[in-house]
Design a protein around this motif. Structure first.
Motif, PDB file in Angstrom:
ATOM      1  N   HIS A  10     -14.883  -9.559   0.821  1.00 16.60           N
ATOM      2  CA  HIS A  10     -16.050  -8.932   0.543  1.00 16.60           C
ATOM      3  C   HIS A  10     -16.694  -9.582  -0.830  1.00 16.60           C
ATOM      4  O   HIS A  10     -17.769  -9.597  -1.204  1.00 16.60           O
ATOM      5  CB  HIS A  10     -16.462  -7.284   0.372  1.00 16.60           C
ATOM      6  N   GLN A  13     -18.315 -12.735  -0.226  1.00 18.40           N
ATOM      7  CA  GLN A  13     -19.412 -12.419   0.242  1.00 18.40           C
ATOM      8  C   GLN A  13     -20.469 -12.138  -0.753  1.00 18.40           C
ATOM      9  O   GLN A  13     -21.725 -12.619  -0.709  1.00 18.40           O
ATOM     10  CB  GLN A  13     -19.297 -11.519   1.421  1.00 18.40           C
ATOM     11  N   GLU A  17     -24.089 -14.228  -1.634  1.00 15.27           N
ATOM     12  CA  GLU A  17     -25.187 -13.495  -1.676  1.00 15.27           C
ATOM     13  C   GLU A  17     -26.078 -13.669  -2.822  1.00 15.27           C
ATOM     14  O   GLU A  17     -27.290 -13.718  -2.916  1.00 15.27           O
ATOM     15  CB  GLU A  17     -24.822 -12.092  -1.380  1.00 15.27           C
TER      16      GLU A  17
END
Length: 117
Positions: A10, A13, A17
């Motif tokens: 996460h 990610q 992003e």
């Protein structure tokens, strides 16, 4: 230990992003440190804090932590390859600091689990 956990995935990610923060080279740098140097400094400080807060860690466990950090730095180098040598901006410095703290939190959780076993 950490790099094989969902929390780490996460965070990767989250970083991907927010790559736009690192691709904007029009902002003024606020430090002589490059993006990767700043990541390395921040992670080193966080890991020193982790080890200091957990004096009961064995030599083997501390080595595991160091190997995990090396793996994380390698991942960061891969993700940020195009901009790793650029001087860090204020926005990048804040993001790097926040991400480093989140990585420390992952280590805190895993060490707490490891110690309780």
């Amino acid at each position: 230990m950490v790099t094989d956990k969902d929390g780490y995935i996460h965070l990767v990610q989250y970083l991907t992003e927010h790559l736009g923060i690192f691709e904007n080279s029009q902002q003024q740098s606020v430090t002589e440190d490059t993006v990767m140097e700043l990541f390395e400094e921040q992670l080193a400080a966080q890991i020193i804090m982790v080890c200091g807060q957990n004096p009961s860690l064995t030599f083997s466990q501390r080595n595991l932590v160091v190997r995990e950090v090396d793996s994380i730095v390698y991942d960061l180098e891969e993700i940020l390859a195009r901009v790793s040598g650029h001087k860090a901006t204020a926005e990048q410095s804040v993001f790097i600091s926040e991400l480093s703290c989140l990585i420390k939190n992952l280590f805190d959780q895993e060490i707490a689990r490891m110690i309780s076993l």
